[in-house]
Structures are given as structure tokens and as C-alpha cells.
Design a protein around this motif. Sequence first.
Motif, PDB file in Angstrom:
ATOM      1  N   TYR A  83       0.808  -1.218   0.000  1.00 22.60           N
ATOM      2  CA  TYR A  83       0.000   0.000   0.000  1.00 22.60           C
ATOM      3  C   TYR A  83       0.843   1.271   0.000  1.00 22.60           C
ATOM      4  O   TYR A  83       0.312   2.361  -0.217  1.00 22.60           O
ATOM      5  N   LEU A  84       2.142   1.113   0.201  1.00 16.43           N
ATOM      6  CA  LEU A  84       3.009   2.289   0.087  1.00 16.43           C
ATOM      7  C   LEU A  84       3.117   2.753  -1.366  1.00 16.43           C
ATOM      8  O   LEU A  84       3.627   3.841  -1.626  1.00 16.43           O
ATOM      9  N   ASP A  85       2.660   1.915  -2.288  1.00 14.24           N
ATOM     10  CA  ASP A  85       2.606   2.341  -3.699  1.00 14.24           C
ATOM     11  C   ASP A  85       1.825   3.647  -3.852  1.00 14.24           C
ATOM     12  O   ASP A  85       2.119   4.453  -4.736  1.00 14.24           O
ATOM     13  N   TYR A  86       0.827   3.851  -3.002  1.00 13.42           N
ATOM     14  CA  TYR A  86      -0.007   5.043  -3.121  1.00 13.42           C
ATOM     15  C   TYR A  86       0.765   6.315  -2.793  1.00 13.42           C
ATOM     16  O   TYR A  86       0.391   7.398  -3.231  1.00 13.42           O
ATOM     17  N   LEU A 175       9.892  11.414   7.480  1.00 11.18           N
ATOM     18  CA  LEU A 175      10.757  11.429   6.290  1.00 11.18           C
ATOM     19  C   LEU A 175      11.719  10.246   6.286  1.00 11.18           C
ATOM     20  O   LEU A 175      11.963   9.645   5.229  1.00 11.18           O
ATOM     21  N   PHE A 176      12.273   9.919   7.449  1.00  9.93           N
ATOM     22  CA  PHE A 176      13.215   8.795   7.500  1.00  9.93           C
ATOM     23  C   PHE A 176      12.505   7.487   7.151  1.00  9.93           C
ATOM     24  O   PHE A 176      13.021   6.676   6.368  1.00  9.93           O
ATOM     25  N   THR A 177      11.319   7.292   7.711  1.00  7.64           N
ATOM     26  CA  THR A 177      10.566   6.071   7.409  1.00  7.64           C
ATOM     27  C   THR A 177      10.214   5.988   5.929  1.00  7.64           C
ATOM     28  O   THR A 177      10.385   4.934   5.291  1.00  7.64           O
ATOM     29  N   LEU A 178       9.733   7.093   5.380  1.00  2.00           N
ATOM     30  CA  LEU A 178       9.387   7.094   3.955  1.00  2.00           C
ATOM     31  C   LEU A 178      10.613   6.853   3.085  1.00  2.00           C
ATOM     32  O   LEU A 178      10.563   6.092   2.113  1.00  2.00           O
ATOM     33  N   GLY A 179      11.724   7.521   3.412  1.00  2.00           N
ATOM     34  CA  GLY A 179      12.931   7.364   2.615  1.00  2.00           C
ATOM     35  C   GLY A 179      13.402   5.926   2.567  1.00  2.00           C
ATOM     36  O   GLY A 179      13.699   5.374   1.495  1.00  2.00           O
ATOM     37  N   VAL A 180      13.479   5.280   3.737  1.00  2.99           N
ATOM     38  CA  VAL A 180      13.940   3.894   3.790  1.00  2.99           C
ATOM     39  C   VAL A 180      12.922   2.961   3.130  1.00  2.99           C
ATOM     40  O   VAL A 180      13.277   2.082   2.331  1.00  2.99           O
ATOM     41  N   LEU A 804       1.076   3.031   6.268  1.00  2.31           N
ATOM     42  CA  LEU A 804       0.473   4.122   5.515  1.00  2.31           C
ATOM     43  C   LEU A 804      -0.532   4.878   6.389  1.00  2.31           C
ATOM     44  O   LEU A 804      -0.556   6.120   6.401  1.00  2.31           O
ATOM     45  N   LEU A 805      -1.327   4.150   7.141  1.00  9.22           N
ATOM     46  CA  LEU A 805      -2.291   4.795   8.040  1.00  9.22           C
ATOM     47  C   LEU A 805      -1.583   5.585   9.131  1.00  9.22           C
ATOM     48  O   LEU A 805      -1.995   6.702   9.480  1.00  9.22           O
ATOM     49  N   LEU A 806      -0.486   5.038   9.669  1.00  7.17           N
ATOM     50  CA  LEU A 806       0.272   5.753  10.694  1.00  7.17           C
ATOM     51  C   LEU A 806       0.879   7.037  10.142  1.00  7.17           C
ATOM     52  O   LEU A 806       0.877   8.082  10.799  1.00  7.17           O
TER      53      LEU A 806
END
Length: 828
Positions: A83-86, A175-180, A804-806
Motif C-alpha cells: 500500500y506504500l505504492d499510493y 521522512l526517515f521512514t518514507l525514505g527507507v 500508511l495509516l500511521l
Amino acid sequence: MYKKIGQQALVIVFFVVLVLLYFAPGFLDGKVLMQGDTTRFTGMSHELLEHYQKEGKGAAWTGSMFSGMPAYHIAMYGAPANYLDYVEKGIKMIDYQTAGMVLTGLICFYILMCVMGVSRWLAIAGAVAFAFTSYNIIIIIAGHVTKAYVIAYMPLTLAGMCLLFKQKWLWGAILFTLGVALSVMNNHLQITYYLFLFCILFYLGYAFRMIREKAYSNLLKASGIMAACAILAVLPNISNLYFNYEQAQESMRGPSELTIATTGDTSKPSNGLEQDYAFEWSYGKGELLTLLIPNVYGGESGGTVDSSSELYKALRAKGAQVGDEIQTYTYWGDQMFTSGPVYFGAVVCFLFVLGMFVIRNPIKWWIFGASIFFIFLALGRNLMWFNDFMFHYLPMYNKFRTPSMALVIPEMTFPLIGIWGVSLVLKQKVDEKLLKKGLFWALGITGGISLILWLMPTAFLNFHSALDAHYQLPDWYYNALLQDRRSLASADALRSLIFILLGAALLFWFYTSSNKQKTATFVGIGMLVLILADLWTVDRRYLSEKNYVQPRTVEPYKATPADVEILKDKDPSYRVLNLNNPFQDSNTPYYHKSIGGYHPAKLRRYQELIDYRLMPELRLISQAKTIEGLVDTLQYCPSLNMLNTRYIIYNPTQAPIRNPYAFGNAWFVDEYELAENADAEIAALNSLNPLRKAVVDKRFASDLTGFTIQPDSAAQISLESYKPDHLVYKSKAATEQLAVFSEIYYPYGWKAYVDGELLPHFRVDWTLRGMRLPAGEHTIEFKFEPDTYNTIASVASISSAIILLLLIAAMGYSLWAMIKKRNGDILI
């Protein structure tokens, strides 16, 4: 707040316009790029896609390449959703395979610049410097899509780390979570590995500083959040990581069981790739000059020279008919071939040196040290005292190849240091003495190198390549080529010098200005213009309108007469050997089950079969003078025959050769022998007839306990139906038999059922499957059921939804908090 949001939105609009302009032929004219790896992917994945469309579910195994291999690194159609594809869907919708990559890099580096407190124009300039680095553009035309996205997300991870060290816990974590997460999700683990190493060095720099300042509490908190975020980021991608690890044990990235040499590699054995293979495409020491001067080593392999060149004149003098340009051997570096140089930009290199002088923050030395470390890695075999040690002792490093790829980290750190430095200058946080010193050294080093190579290129470069001898060029041609290589280097050295002088002039204008605040804005705009003009014009050498074609002209896998003839054979499964570079071939797998294919992570045992058995058999075939002679030779190719090689394509425009000696999909053997080890097992293939006798590694001896073959000449076994992950056979025999199946053995996921009962199977003849079959008539099914994959993929999908919800909740809370704070109710 709303004004700031509007300003940032305008920046995004500017980035979108920029990439739309660069990739205009695709958007305005409906043309497409011919991207090599994308085209190969179509060939590699065609069987998997057809199966998914027909069955409504995906397969994790393909039979179309290398006689069969896992599909984890090819395409997993129908896999549980991530779901991070979104998160990235909006950007990738613009154009997933071209503009989306560059736009992602622009946005992520811009975020990093904003986190560092850089003014808007300089932040945009830094984003352009990073996203339009020549390597990023060159890999687009090559079709290295996943690599480009992972590179683009690198600054996002760094931005998150910076915020966490500034005690901006919420957005730092986001940002760190998204980047990794996005880096791992896009699945180019070599770039992610480099990013991981850089983050360790960057972390150590901050940790050392905080320890000196005795900020233990903040260090522990930042470290804990980073660790938690890294785990969260990995969970949605745990299936990618696990199956990279699993397949690595069996692929070329894993250790070999052989102690005998199957190739000419004489390097020290490793538990990963062979070192000679891994160190292909090592950047040359002198070639590092391309970071500053793009064509100093001739540009791309097969570059062009125009009508003013010496080669053009020499050809005309010889009476040759030539066009406006001549394609020739302009590149003279250490790599086998290249699609273009890694060029950071003359202005960027100038600002990087300046930044190293004017930045007082000690973190710069950790970033500088990391840059040198990765430049050393990029040199590969050209710096063996360093890289031999790293290859054998740096964890996981020997799983990767193409050392020059390590330059992606300096590609990020050069504009980071450069823009950081000039930002401090424009904010008047650098005293005049230090600024003068920085300008002197920056201009002296980058401008001095450019000046010398403009005026006296042969004083330091000889323009000869070790590969030149292979071209067998006549002296008159070669001498003219050497002069043109010299001219290319000299012209680009002058070009870089001009850009450096213009950049220095902007800073000198600021230094002498009486209204520095107003001038700073114009200098920021000027730097943006210079960097964009510098990189844009070099990038156009490698990706321009000439690389686009009309969609109707793109038919990379149009069936040849040989393909058409083979496809008339409706048997469930057989294999095809294309004699035209079979082990770098994605055309044959598009239509057939191929002996060869194209994939860097093929199974190691199959690669060793290629080296030890198939290549000698191919050399034997190549000696045949006639079609009849070739057919006769096939009886002496037992390894090709045990792989059920029914058809040979020797000329795609001609009918294929049918091999009368192919063993078929399965057969019963009269006897077997146990091999003491891997060396004995593969050596046995030199003497045994696999149709009559099987060789079995002694580790499978327990599967043969108490078994004695009683040959039955009337015994039969045949393949009834084929799907990539499900094969059905029928057998009939009066006594218990040992069956050999012409399918690749893989220990993770394949299960064998006899009349619905799960029974063991084992490896025979180095790569094939063997199984004891009871007397009587039976249905045998092989199913690829990787239970671990299904479980882990489901966990990853659920984790991605939770994360994604978090993230949405965290960003919503942050926005609400900012609104409340603006209204006077301070929450954070």
C-alpha cells in the motif's frame, strides 16, 4: 502558513514543468524511449504475464529462462499489494519510466535542502544539480528504472536523519521512514546498500559530535527513533529482502560448492560473486576527471565526431562517403564500454570545493570522508589494495557488481556540500578572509585543472586505451582518432572553465555588493541558471529527441520465421537454444522456454553448468560445417539433451534445427551413482550418459536407502500439462523406478506429489530433479508452493497498510498542530 504552502506548491509546479520540457517528445509527440533493460524485462517476464492473465494468479517460477528459475527478481504478478505504492503513485503517473524518476529526485533533494535551511532558489538549484546529474539521465535511457527511483529517494532518508538530529522528532520520523521504505520497496538493493553505508557514516559523525557535547539523551532518542523507523520501513518490504536473501544462497551471488575452476577467474574465492566478474565496470582513476569535465575521456562508447574533426577529414581524404557525423571509438577509459560519463557539473564541483573551505560544521568532514570512501569503491579493480579487502571483508559487499555505481553517493554529497557552502556565504555567515581563501582554492583547483586540460591536454593524458588494439584500426585512422579525443577533452575543459568562472563571478559580485540581501537572491537564481544550463546541455548528449521513436516502430519481439516454425509444435514443454549470444538473450524467452536468457541473478549451479558443460558443447556445435554436421554433433551434447533442447535457432530468418537426441521431459534411468562432493558430481557429467545413469550427491543418499533399480524396458513417463509453477506427469512401470525430470532443482518451494501424496524429490545430474516412483500407474505433480513467500508477502502487505495509516495520521496531526499553533494554542 498558507503563503508558504503556496510557494512550495509553485516550486513543485516548476519541477513538473522542467521534467515535462526535458521529456517533451514523450508528452507532446507521443513518442517512446527505446530503453534496453525495459525491453529485456518484457522478454523475461512474458511467460509470467501470460500466465497471470490466463489463470488470474501469478507464478513465482518461470520456465522461460535458463531452463527455469525463481521469478522473484523478474516480476511477481498478482502478489499481495504494497500500500506504500499510493505514496508515490502521483509522481509515477506522470511517466513512470522517464520523467517520474527525475521529478522524484528533484522533490526529495529539495526537501533535504529545505531541512538544511537553504533559501528557496539555492534549494531548487541543489535539486537540479542532483536530479540532472548525467548518470541519472543515462540510466533512464538504459531502462534502469528501479535503480533510478532508489537513487532519487536517497536525499529523503538523509533529510529525515537531519531532522531527528535537530530534535524534530515527528517529521524526522516521517521522512526517515518514507525514505527507507520507498528505497527498499523499489528493490535495487545495491543502491540501498550504498545508502545504508553512507547513513552509518553520517550517523557516526552526528553521534561523535553529540557525545562531545554530552547530549546523550537526544542521541539515544534519535537513535531509538531511527531504529524503530527502520524496522517499520522494512516490514512492508520484508518479502523483497527475504527472497533476495533466499535466492542469493542459490544464485550467482551465493557461494559455490566447487573447489575446481570452471572459468578463468583466478581471484581469491569468496562467498559471493567471483571477484573478476564483480569488478567489471570499475571506474578508472584518471576517469574521475569526468566528474568535472564530461568528455575528458571521450564520452560514451561509440560517440560521434562532426565534420570539423580530424577523423572526418582523414576519411574524406581517403575518398569515403560520410555524413554530417561519424560514430567512432571516442571513449578511451578503463571500462569495457559505457553509455556516458558520470558528470557532476563544473559549477557543482567548484561549489563543493568552496563548501569544504567555508563550512565550519565538523559534519562536513564525515560527508567528505564518505565521499572519498565511495569514490574508492567505484575504482574497483583500479584500486585493489583497498577494494580487495572490501570485497572479502565488508559484509554483503561481494554480492554486488559494477563498482562504478558507488559514485551515486558522491553524486548526492557534492551538491549537498556545494549548496550548503554557498548558502552560508549568501547568508553572510562566512567571514571575508575565509571566503577569499575558499574562492581562491575552489577556483584554483577546479578552474586550474580545467585550464591545464584546455591548453595542454597531452601533458597529463595520452588518449590511448587498452581496448584500442582490439579495434585493429589502420594507423591513419587511429592517429586522427587520437587527435579528436584530445580535441573533445580540450573543448569540454574550456567549457567547464567558463562555467566555473561564471560561478565565481556571481560570488565575487555578491562579495563586492553593497546590498547583499538583494544580491543574494539574484546570485541564487544565477546559480540555478548556471547549474541547469551546464547539466541540461551535457545530458542532451545522451538523452535527446533522437532517442525517441514512434510507438508503432517499437517491435522488439516480432516473431521471426524460426519462432513461427517452433510455435507450431504444441507439445506442453520443450526447450530452445538460440546460438546467437544465448546467455545474454531476452528474445527467445519471449516466445519459448529457453536454454539461455538474460538475468544477472541466474542460479549459480546453472551458471556452473554453462561454464563447465554447455559452453564446451556450444563450441563443439560451432565447429560443424553443415546443417547435417550440426545435427550429428548434437548426439555428443548430453547436457543440452538432458535439458530437453528440442530446437536450435542458428539463423532467426531460417527454419530451426530439430534435435532428434533430446531426452524429453522425463525418463527412467537404469542405474545411479553417489558423488562424494560437488567436484565429483559435476565431473561425472563428462563421462556418464544421463539417459541411462544418474549422478546423485551423497547428501541425498537417504532418499535412496534400500533402493535398487530393476530396469523395465516397457516403463513410460510423460508430461501431460505445463504451467510455470505446476507440472503434471503420468507414469507407468512394473517396478519401482528412478525418474529424472528435465526441470531445474530448487530447494525452496518445489513440492512433488504422487497421486496427491507429498513425497520427497532430490537433485540429480547437477541441476535436474530426481524422484523414486512406485510401481504401477501414477499421476505426478510438481507444484511451486513457496509457503514462506506467501506468509511473508501477506505480512508485508498488512504492514504497508498499517504504516500508511500511521503516516497519514502523523502528518494529519502535525498539520493540525501547526494550525492550532498559528491560532495561539501551542501544541508542539
